[in-house]
Write a protein that holds these residues in place. Structure first.
Motif, PDB file in Angstrom:
ATOM      1  N   PRO A  62      11.554  -7.523  10.807  1.00 34.02           N
ATOM      2  CA  PRO A  62      11.536  -6.078  11.014  1.00 34.02           C
ATOM      3  C   PRO A  62      12.454  -5.256  10.111  1.00 34.02           C
ATOM      4  CG  PRO A  62      12.664  -7.168  12.831  1.00 34.02           C
ATOM      5  CD  PRO A  62      12.063  -8.248  11.972  1.00 34.02           C
ATOM      6  N   SER A  63      13.453  -5.879   9.494  1.00 33.50           N
ATOM      7  CA  SER A  63      14.374  -5.093   8.660  1.00 33.50           C
ATOM      8  C   SER A  63      13.671  -4.515   7.428  1.00 33.50           C
ATOM      9  CB  SER A  63      15.590  -5.927   8.241  1.00 33.50           C
ATOM     10  OG  SER A  63      15.183  -7.042   7.484  1.00 33.50           O
ATOM     11  N   ILE A  64      12.672  -5.212   6.916  1.00 35.60           N
ATOM     12  CA  ILE A  64      11.925  -4.694   5.755  1.00 35.60           C
ATOM     13  C   ILE A  64      11.166  -3.443   6.160  1.00 35.60           C
ATOM     14  CG2 ILE A  64      10.092  -5.149   4.080  1.00 35.60           C
ATOM     15  CD1 ILE A  64      10.888  -8.138   4.221  1.00 35.60           C
ATOM     16  N   ASN A  88       0.864  -1.176   0.000  1.00 38.12           N
ATOM     17  CA  ASN A  88       0.000   0.000   0.000  1.00 38.12           C
ATOM     18  C   ASN A  88       0.904   1.230   0.000  1.00 38.12           C
ATOM     19  OD1 ASN A  88       0.628   0.737   2.784  1.00 38.12           O
ATOM     20  ND2 ASN A  88      -0.684  -0.977   3.369  1.00 38.12           N
ATOM     21  N   SER A  89       0.345   2.398  -0.236  1.00 36.31           N
ATOM     22  CA  SER A  89       1.159   3.594  -0.429  1.00 36.31           C
ATOM     23  C   SER A  89       1.946   4.013   0.809  1.00 36.31           C
ATOM     24  CB  SER A  89       0.283   4.753  -0.922  1.00 36.31           C
ATOM     25  OG  SER A  89      -0.715   5.036   0.037  1.00 36.31           O
ATOM     26  N   SER A  90       1.525   3.550   1.989  1.00 43.03           N
ATOM     27  CA  SER A  90       2.254   3.903   3.214  1.00 43.03           C
ATOM     28  C   SER A  90       3.542   3.089   3.367  1.00 43.03           C
ATOM     29  CB  SER A  90       1.373   3.673   4.442  1.00 43.03           C
ATOM     30  OG  SER A  90       1.275   2.287   4.736  1.00 43.03           O
ATOM     31  N   GLY A 101       8.107  10.137   1.326  1.00 44.26           N
ATOM     32  CA  GLY A 101       6.689  10.210   1.676  1.00 44.26           C
ATOM     33  C   GLY A 101       5.825   9.078   1.161  1.00 44.26           C
ATOM     34  N   GLY A 102       6.337   7.868   1.090  1.00 41.96           N
ATOM     35  CA  GLY A 102       5.537   6.729   0.648  1.00 41.96           C
ATOM     36  C   GLY A 102       5.804   6.372  -0.802  1.00 41.96           C
ATOM     37  N   GLU A 147      13.489  -0.434   6.614  1.00 41.89           N
ATOM     38  CA  GLU A 147      13.878   0.202   5.347  1.00 41.89           C
ATOM     39  C   GLU A 147      12.714   0.951   4.716  1.00 41.89           C
ATOM     40  OE1 GLU A 147      16.420  -1.636   2.452  1.00 41.89           O
ATOM     41  OE2 GLU A 147      17.211  -2.987   3.995  1.00 41.89           O
ATOM     42  N   CYS A 148      11.516   0.392   4.828  1.00 35.85           N
ATOM     43  CA  CYS A 148      10.334   1.083   4.307  1.00 35.85           C
ATOM     44  C   CYS A 148      10.141   2.422   5.010  1.00 35.85           C
ATOM     45  CB  CYS A 148       9.083   0.218   4.459  1.00 35.85           C
ATOM     46  SG  CYS A 148       8.982  -1.138   3.265  1.00 35.85           S
ATOM     47  N   ARG A 149      10.360   2.449   6.322  1.00 40.98           N
ATOM     48  CA  ARG A 149      10.231   3.703   7.076  1.00 40.98           C
ATOM     49  C   ARG A 149      11.241   4.744   6.587  1.00 40.98           C
ATOM     50  NH1 ARG A 149       8.782   0.765  12.592  1.00 40.98           N
ATOM     51  NH2 ARG A 149       6.532   1.107  12.505  1.00 40.98           N
TER      52      ARG A 149
END
Length: 177
Positions: free
Chosen positions: A45-47, A26-28, A59-60, A50-52
């Motif tokens: 949690p590593s994925i 999803n876009s978030s 911004g997503g 990195e997404c954060r």
């Protein structure tokens, strides 16, 4: 020919050994249900970490775009996250946006020198994209891309259910068992 570079597999994409698996995100980029949730749970949690970082930087992820992260605990080396369109009757460029998901994921794999990539059925779950139309777009887009690019060398469509398996077998008779 490009058909020999395409495989079809029924199973769980989180268990596929490939240079990259694609996440129907999803876009978030912060996880969710379906394939997205399964990849985040299995990868660890590593994925998400990195997404954060990606979210903080840009911004997503917009619909049709793609970003890449580590694959954490998965067998794959990377996860390519792409945001498929929510089906609204085809009136909001959903077919083209879905094609962009496949093209942009393939371009990202190529840019990173990846030889193998595995795709789920993007947008066909809670996003409601009609499965037949989505499969047609996926196969057409991948075949067109492979006809003009050396990488990735192998693309695998990973389907989870019998309905999608039959759709892809019909669209890819040259590879169906």
């Amino acid at each position: 020919m490009e058909a020999s570079r395409i495989q079809l597999l029924r199973g769980d994409i989180t268990k596929v050994a490939a240079d990259a698996i694609v996440n129907a995100a999803n876009s978030s980029l912060l996880g969710g249900g379906g394939v997205d949730g399964a990849i985040h749970r299995a990868g660890g949690p590593s994925i998400l970490a990195e997404c954060r970082k990606i979210v903080a930087r840009q911004g997503g992820c917009e619909t049709g775009e793609a970003v890449i992260t580590t694959a954490g605990n998965l067998l794959a080396k990377y996860v390519i996250h792409t945001v498929g369109p929510v089906w609204s009757g085809g009136e909001r460029d959903e077919p083209e946006l879905l094609a962009h998901c496949y093209r942009n994921s393939l371009l990202l794999a190529q840019h990173h020198g990846l030889k193998t990539i595995a795709f789920p059925n993007i947008s066909t779950g809670v996003y409601g994209f009609p499965k037949t139309k989505a499969a047609e777009i996926a196969v057409k887009t991948v075949k067109e891309f492979l006809a003009h690019h050396a990488l990735p060398e192998q693309v695998t469509f990973v389907v989870f259910d019998e309905e999608n398996l039959k759709l892809y077998q019909k669209l890819l008779p040259e590879i169906s068992q």
